[in-house]
Design a protein around this motif. Structure first.
Motif, PDB file in Angstrom:
ATOM      1  N   ALA A   1       0.859  -1.187   0.000  1.00 16.92           N
ATOM      2  CA  ALA A   1       0.000   0.000   0.000  1.00 16.92           C
ATOM      3  C   ALA A   1       0.891   1.231   0.000  1.00 16.92           C
ATOM      4  N   LEU A   2       0.742   2.077  -1.003  1.00 14.90           N
ATOM      5  CA  LEU A   2       1.534   3.289  -1.128  1.00 14.90           C
ATOM      6  C   LEU A   2       0.650   4.517  -0.889  1.00 14.90           C
ATOM      7  N   VAL A   3       1.266   5.577  -0.443  1.00 15.03           N
ATOM      8  CA  VAL A   3       0.531   6.816  -0.166  1.00 15.03           C
ATOM      9  C   VAL A   3      -0.117   7.324  -1.454  1.00 15.03           C
ATOM     10  N   GLY A   4      -1.403   7.625  -1.367  1.00 11.84           N
ATOM     11  CA  GLY A   4      -2.126   8.155  -2.520  1.00 11.84           C
ATOM     12  C   GLY A   4      -2.498   7.113  -3.555  1.00 11.84           C
ATOM     13  N   MET A   5      -2.378   5.855  -3.205  1.00  9.79           N
ATOM     14  CA  MET A   5      -2.631   4.793  -4.183  1.00  9.79           C
ATOM     15  C   MET A   5      -4.116   4.700  -4.511  1.00  9.79           C
ATOM     16  N   ARG A   6      -4.418   4.493  -5.794  1.00 12.61           N
ATOM     17  CA  ARG A   6      -5.789   4.299  -6.244  1.00 12.61           C
ATOM     18  C   ARG A   6      -5.904   2.915  -6.884  1.00 12.61           C
ATOM     19  N   GLU A   7      -7.137   2.473  -7.072  1.00 11.17           N
ATOM     20  CA  GLU A   7      -7.398   1.111  -7.538  1.00 11.17           C
ATOM     21  C   GLU A   7      -7.970   1.118  -8.953  1.00 11.17           C
ATOM     22  N   LEU A   8      -7.689   0.022  -9.687  1.00 14.66           N
ATOM     23  CA  LEU A   8      -8.166  -0.144 -11.055  1.00 14.66           C
ATOM     24  C   LEU A   8      -9.187  -1.273 -11.137  1.00 14.66           C
ATOM     25  N   ALA A   9     -10.094  -1.121 -12.069  1.00 15.56           N
ATOM     26  CA  ALA A   9     -10.995  -2.202 -12.471  1.00 15.56           C
ATOM     27  C   ALA A   9     -11.108  -2.159 -13.989  1.00 15.56           C
ATOM     28  N   PHE A  10     -11.222  -3.327 -14.587  1.00 11.08           N
ATOM     29  CA  PHE A  10     -11.261  -3.395 -16.049  1.00 11.08           C
ATOM     30  C   PHE A  10     -12.669  -3.721 -16.538  1.00 11.08           C
ATOM     31  N   VAL A  11     -13.070  -2.999 -17.579  1.00 10.49           N
ATOM     32  CA  VAL A  11     -14.295  -3.327 -18.303  1.00 10.49           C
ATOM     33  C   VAL A  11     -13.915  -4.369 -19.347  1.00 10.49           C
ATOM     34  N   ARG A  12     -14.623  -5.489 -19.370  1.00 10.67           N
ATOM     35  CA  ARG A  12     -14.256  -6.588 -20.247  1.00 10.67           C
ATOM     36  C   ARG A  12     -15.386  -6.894 -21.230  1.00 10.67           C
ATOM     37  N   SER A  13     -14.981  -7.354 -22.385  1.00 10.55           N
ATOM     38  CA  SER A  13     -15.957  -7.605 -23.442  1.00 10.55           C
ATOM     39  C   SER A  13     -16.924  -8.713 -23.040  1.00 10.55           C
ATOM     40  N   PRO A  14     -18.230  -8.482 -23.237  1.00 10.78           N
ATOM     41  CA  PRO A  14     -19.196  -9.548 -22.957  1.00 10.78           C
ATOM     42  C   PRO A  14     -19.397 -10.489 -24.146  1.00 10.78           C
ATOM     43  N   VAL A  15     -18.755 -10.197 -25.273  1.00 13.53           N
ATOM     44  CA  VAL A  15     -18.931 -11.012 -26.479  1.00 13.53           C
ATOM     45  C   VAL A  15     -17.569 -11.492 -26.960  1.00 13.53           C
ATOM     46  N   ALA A  16     -17.584 -12.573 -27.759  1.00  8.97           N
ATOM     47  CA  ALA A  16     -16.346 -13.218 -28.174  1.00  8.97           C
ATOM     48  C   ALA A  16     -15.730 -12.605 -29.425  1.00  8.97           C
ATOM     49  N   HIS A  17     -16.537 -12.063 -30.311  1.00 11.89           N
ATOM     50  CA  HIS A  17     -16.005 -11.580 -31.589  1.00 11.89           C
ATOM     51  C   HIS A  17     -16.917 -10.466 -32.084  1.00 11.89           C
ATOM     52  N   ALA A  18     -16.392  -9.262 -32.149  1.00 14.07           N
ATOM     53  CA  ALA A  18     -17.247  -8.140 -32.559  1.00 14.07           C
ATOM     54  C   ALA A  18     -16.394  -6.916 -32.842  1.00 14.07           C
ATOM     55  N   ARG A  19     -16.947  -6.036 -33.641  1.00 16.03           N
ATOM     56  CA  ARG A  19     -16.348  -4.716 -33.815  1.00 16.03           C
ATOM     57  C   ARG A  19     -16.907  -3.785 -32.751  1.00 16.03           C
ATOM     58  N   ILE A  20     -16.042  -2.942 -32.216  1.00 18.54           N
ATOM     59  CA  ILE A  20     -16.485  -1.955 -31.232  1.00 18.54           C
ATOM     60  C   ILE A  20     -16.972  -0.726 -31.995  1.00 18.54           C
ATOM     61  N   LEU A  21     -18.249  -0.401 -31.818  1.00 20.06           N
ATOM     62  CA  LEU A  21     -18.815   0.739 -32.523  1.00 20.06           C
ATOM     63  C   LEU A  21     -18.675   2.035 -31.728  1.00 20.06           C
ATOM     64  N   SER A  22     -18.903   1.937 -30.416  1.00 18.45           N
ATOM     65  CA  SER A  22     -18.844   3.164 -29.609  1.00 18.45           C
ATOM     66  C   SER A  22     -18.849   2.800 -28.127  1.00 18.45           C
ATOM     67  N   PHE A  23     -18.514   3.819 -27.313  1.00 16.59           N
ATOM     68  CA  PHE A  23     -18.614   3.701 -25.861  1.00 16.59           C
ATOM     69  C   PHE A  23     -19.572   4.763 -25.352  1.00 16.59           C
TER      70      PHE A  23
ATOM     71  N   ASP B   1     -20.849  -4.586 -32.936  1.00 17.27           N
ATOM     72  CA  ASP B   1     -21.375  -5.246 -34.126  1.00 17.27           C
ATOM     73  C   ASP B   1     -20.797  -6.662 -34.109  1.00 17.27           C
ATOM     74  N   GLU B   2     -21.619  -7.609 -33.659  1.00 16.31           N
ATOM     75  CA  GLU B   2     -21.107  -8.957 -33.421  1.00 16.31           C
ATOM     76  C   GLU B   2     -20.762  -9.678 -34.723  1.00 16.31           C
ATOM     77  N   LEU B   3     -19.714 -10.487 -34.642  1.00 15.35           N
ATOM     78  CA  LEU B   3     -19.215 -11.280 -35.765  1.00 15.35           C
ATOM     79  C   LEU B   3     -19.263 -12.756 -35.394  1.00 15.35           C
ATOM     80  N   PRO B   4     -19.274 -13.647 -36.392  1.00 15.42           N
ATOM     81  CA  PRO B   4     -19.293 -15.078 -36.079  1.00 15.42           C
ATOM     82  C   PRO B   4     -18.021 -15.479 -35.329  1.00 15.42           C
ATOM     83  N   PRO B   5     -18.147 -16.178 -34.194  1.00 19.43           N
ATOM     84  CA  PRO B   5     -16.953 -16.569 -33.444  1.00 19.43           C
ATOM     85  C   PRO B   5     -16.400 -17.920 -33.900  1.00 19.43           C
ATOM     86  N   ASN B   6     -15.090 -18.074 -33.746  1.00 23.21           N
ATOM     87  CA  ASN B   6     -14.437 -19.370 -33.926  1.00 23.21           C
ATOM     88  C   ASN B   6     -14.238 -19.974 -32.547  1.00 23.21           C
ATOM     89  N   VAL B   7     -14.976 -21.027 -32.253  1.00 22.34           N
ATOM     90  CA  VAL B   7     -14.937 -21.633 -30.919  1.00 22.34           C
ATOM     91  C   VAL B   7     -14.211 -22.966 -30.929  1.00 22.34           C
TER      92      VAL B   7
END
Length: 780
Positions: A28-50, A126-132
């Motif tokens: 633990a360092l002075v002034g330390m902040r924490e991270l969390a990651f937003v993760r893709s809910p789909v396997a294969h897609a183009r990202i259109l926007s946030f 924009d979801e794309l067909p996944p290779n599973v």
């Protein structure tokens, strides 16, 4: 006795068992902040926007923030011809390629607040067909994971040549389709990091749970555009790694850049769901194997095609081809036969990138090859162990170059098998099978023999095309002014007991008490360069460097002692921390005080390097060491519900000279426990949309105390002719054979019903399916 071969208690355990370890989560360092990651809910897609709420916009970052700042994608290429390069942006750029891929990161005062912000970030896709499925992904016409590729094959390799004419008259021909399922690695501690900028040193400092600090430093330099001297990577105590912590993580790149951008320390800790969904995937293979043998069961040839699901990206530094490239060269295992051909495919799919897992590829090829040996034995009407004995490399051929050019250094492979047959008491198991069990369960016995190449040298990794090629392993040894010893090594322990075993090596040479020997490791600012801890290399390579450095220190000590004792150099001996000549003696501590505090007493020609040495070490052979073992198991199978109980488990192993037998046994116990998980329980399935179906430990099964039996171990010690003290690498060995030996034991139990299981894990559902599909009726 406290040196090489002594059963010494681990020095580090006192600290760790009392809760005094220092892991990333403890920092633990002075002034330390924490991270969390937003993760893709789909396997294969183009990202259109946030869609990011305005009130948290300054706490959310995407690739559109990192790329203009000069952050580069992770790029792990291979030198092998035909390898297709993939680039992995630390945060997905215009496209996601697996469910769980990080697409944004959030920053807050606490992890909970960061996760709350992450839940407000909405991405439109924009979801794309996944290779599973890897076989479907490898087929012509499959949608490409990387559009600029012509197909989904990272790399195709070929070993050997066709030999159909040479085996046309073979009386035995066995073909099998064998599948091993994807699984996670699940160390006790997940990945974690703390990143901050040290203003005094003008360095980016990254505390990270890693096996290879120097390699992570190199990767960060490439991605961030910082010179190496501006980066310091420190691995504190690491709670298990097993290969998952032997690569550059996207989260490390993101956190490192973000701490520079925001000017404050940042921490990220991987939670278990992130681990199971987005990371640490391994061991998904498919084999099509045909073996040829004579009427006695002697192997004449093996022909194989192997596919490895490598996931969406090539990981740094090992690349996507490490697993499949090894398959082609190690599939023959410990057996001697004249003809071989193997073609391998590293397949790109919409799953997390495959990572090296303890015993990389070896557990899979052992599972496949040992099934083939049992099938040949059944075809010729012999006990499976007899056919193994017929095909194992005999001791009189050692050292031996096998059909793929592997150079086996030493050993008596047949003797390990004979001891396993005797130790498991095969005759009594056969009598028990004839008598039947009172509860109706079916009893079976299985064997599996393997060899483990460890401490791979420069030529081996250069031949595999890996961008990280190991050379000389360096260790710095320094005698302190009061006679203690400091060792500095670039490798990093994640449970192997290096603080103890390295001290034992140093004690063997110098005689300094173990409690006066301290190991500094895992810090790029304090240690010589090292490619890290992987491939069962640490004891051979870094342990060899410890011995080399201490021997050179011993020579300097003898020269100073000869002057102080007024003796001839050749008459001075070093033993037990004391230098002697006749009746005169002087301690290492007294010589150290002379060097540091009374240099006027030193000889005129004293070595100006003093009592501090950095020494490099490579074994005499660059081909690595080959430890080996035979595992034997007895199981009981409930044919009504498919449950398996392990009744007995024996390991007869040979890892050369054991530095510490207790540490050796701990590695074997832990490896076998992991192997039992691979064999019977662990699986990371995906549905047709590429969604992970095991995202919690309720879905992902791990063996516990009730599933792991009392494992028995018998040791053999055949020293390697190429290494210090004759040691061999063994850290991965325990995990290699359990899948094979348990599958063979289960099939031995099921043979009366005519059922055979070929895929892992061997779950109750698979056993029941095999029984349903069996055509043979049980004997009356």
């Amino acid at each position: 006795m406290f040196g090489v071969g002594a059963r010494v208690r681990r020095k580090e355990d006192d600290r760790l068992l009392r809760g005094r370890g220092r892991f990333v989560a403890d920092i633990a360092l002075v002034g330390m902040r924490e991270l969390a990651f937003v993760r893709s809910p789909v396997a294969h897609a183009r990202i259109l926007s946030f869609d990011i709420p305005e009130q948290v916009r300054r706490q959310v970052f995407t690739w559109q923030d990192l790329e203009p700042a000069g952050v580069r994608p992770i790029r792990a290429a291979s030198g092998l011809p035909g390898f297709k390069v993939s680039e992995q942006p630390p945060l997905a750029a215009d496209k996601v390629r697996f469910a769980g891929e990080p697409i944004a990161v959030t920053v807050a005062a606490t992890r909970a607040e960061a996760e709350d912000i992450a839940s407000q970030v909405i991405a439109e896709f924009d979801e794309l067909p996944p290779n599973v499925d890897m076989l479907a992904a490898a087929a012509p016409g499959a949608p490409c994971v990387h559009e600029h590729w012509s197909d989904n094959i990272f790399l195709e390799t070929r070993v050997g040549q066709s030999f159909e004419k040479d085996v046309a008259a073979a009386p035995v021909r066995i073909s099998r389709s064998i599948r091993t399922q994807r699984q996670c690695i699940v160390p006790l501690e997940g990945k974690g990091l703390v990143a901050h900028w040290d203003r005094q040193a003008e360095q980016l400092v990254l505390y990270t749970a890693t096996q290879m600090p120097h390699i992570v430093r190199s990767g960060l330099s490439e991605c961030l555009g910082l010179p190496l001297e501006a980066i310091r990577v420190i691995a504190p105590d690491v709670g298990g790694g097993f290969g998952w912590k032997g690569l550059l993580q996207p989260e490390e790149v993101v956190a490192a850049w973000l701490c520079l951008h925001l000017g404050c320390p940042l921490r990220w800790m991987e939670d278990r769901r992130e681990h199971l969904v987005a990371a640490a995937n391994a061991r998904e293979h498919h084999y099509e194997i045909t073996a040829y043998a004579d009427a006695d069961g002697r192997l004449l040839g093996v022909d194989a095609d192997a596919w490895v699901d490598a996931g969406a990206y090539s990981i740094y530094p090992f690349s996507a081809c490490l697993e499949a490239a090894q398959v082609g060269s190690i599939l023959p295992g410990p057996y001697d036969f004249p003809h071989y051909r193997c073609r391998t495919f590293s397949v790109c799919t919409n799953k997390p990138p495959i990572v090296p897992f303890r015993g990389v590829a070896r557990a899979n090829v052992c599972f496949a090859m040992e099934q083939i040996i049992d099938a040949i034995a059944a075809a010729v009407g012999r006990e499976a162990w007899e056919v193994r004995l017929l095909n194992l490399v005999p001791p009189e051929k050692m050292p031996f170059d096998n059909i793929t050019g592997k150079h086996f250094d030493s050993g008596d492979y047949p003797e390990s098998l004979r001891r396993a047959v005797a130790g498991i008491d095969l005759a009594s198991v056969r009598r028990r099978q004839l008598q039947g069990e009172p509860d109706g369960r079916l009893v079976g016995v299985g064997f599996a023999t393997y060899c483990e190449q460890g401490a791979h040298g420069t030529a081996v990794y250069h031949g595999w095309g890996i961008p990280m090629v190991p050379g000389y392993e360096q260790v710095q040894a320094r005698i302190t002014a009061d006679g203690g010893l400091e060792l500095r090594a670039g490798i990093q322990s994640h449970g192997q007991g290096m603080e103890t075993s390295f001290a034992q090596v140093a004690h063997e040479v110098l005689g300094i008490p173990l409690e006066r020997i301290r190991l500094v490791h895992g810090d790029t600012g304090l240690t010589p360069y090292s490619t890290g801890t992987w491939g069962s290399r640490s004891m051979v390579m870094a342990g060899g460097a410890v011995a080399t450095a201490c021997r050179r220190l011993a020579d300097r000590l003898r020269r100073i002692a000869a002057h102080l004792l007024q003796a001839r150099l050749e008459d001075v001996t070093l033993s037990g921390g004391m230098l002697q000549s006749g009746q005169a003696d002087i301690t290492i501590a007294e010589i150290a005080r002379t060097w540091y505090l009374a240099p006027q007493l030193l000889p005129a020609d004293v070595d100006p390097g003093g009592l501090e040495i950095t020494a490099g070490y490579k074994p005499k052979s660059d081909h690595g060491t080959f430890s080996y073992a035979t595992h034997a198991a007895v199981v009981a199978v409930d044919a009504e519900v498919g449950l398996v109980e392990i009744l007995d488990y024996l390991v007869v192993e040979d890892a050369g000279t054991m530095v510490n037998p207790a540490i050796v046994e701990g590695q074997i116990f832990g490896g076998v426990a992991q192997g039992i998980g691979t064999a019977l329980y662990e699986c990371s399935p995906y549905d047709d949309a590429g969604q992970p179906m095991a995202s919690t430990l309720m879905d992902y099964l791990l063996p516990g105390f009730t599933e792991v039996p009392a494992i028995r171990i018998e040791h053999m010690e055949t020293p390697s002719p190429y290494t210090e003290f004759g040691v061999k690498g063994l850290g991965e060995g325990g995990v290699i054979a359990p899948s094979a030996v348990l599958c063979n034991a289960i099939n031995d139990a099921l043979k009366a019903r005519g059922a055979v299981v070929t895929d892992q894990p061997v779950t109750p559902a698979r056993i029941l399916a095999a029984l349903r599909n069996a055509r043979a009726e049980p004997p009356p």
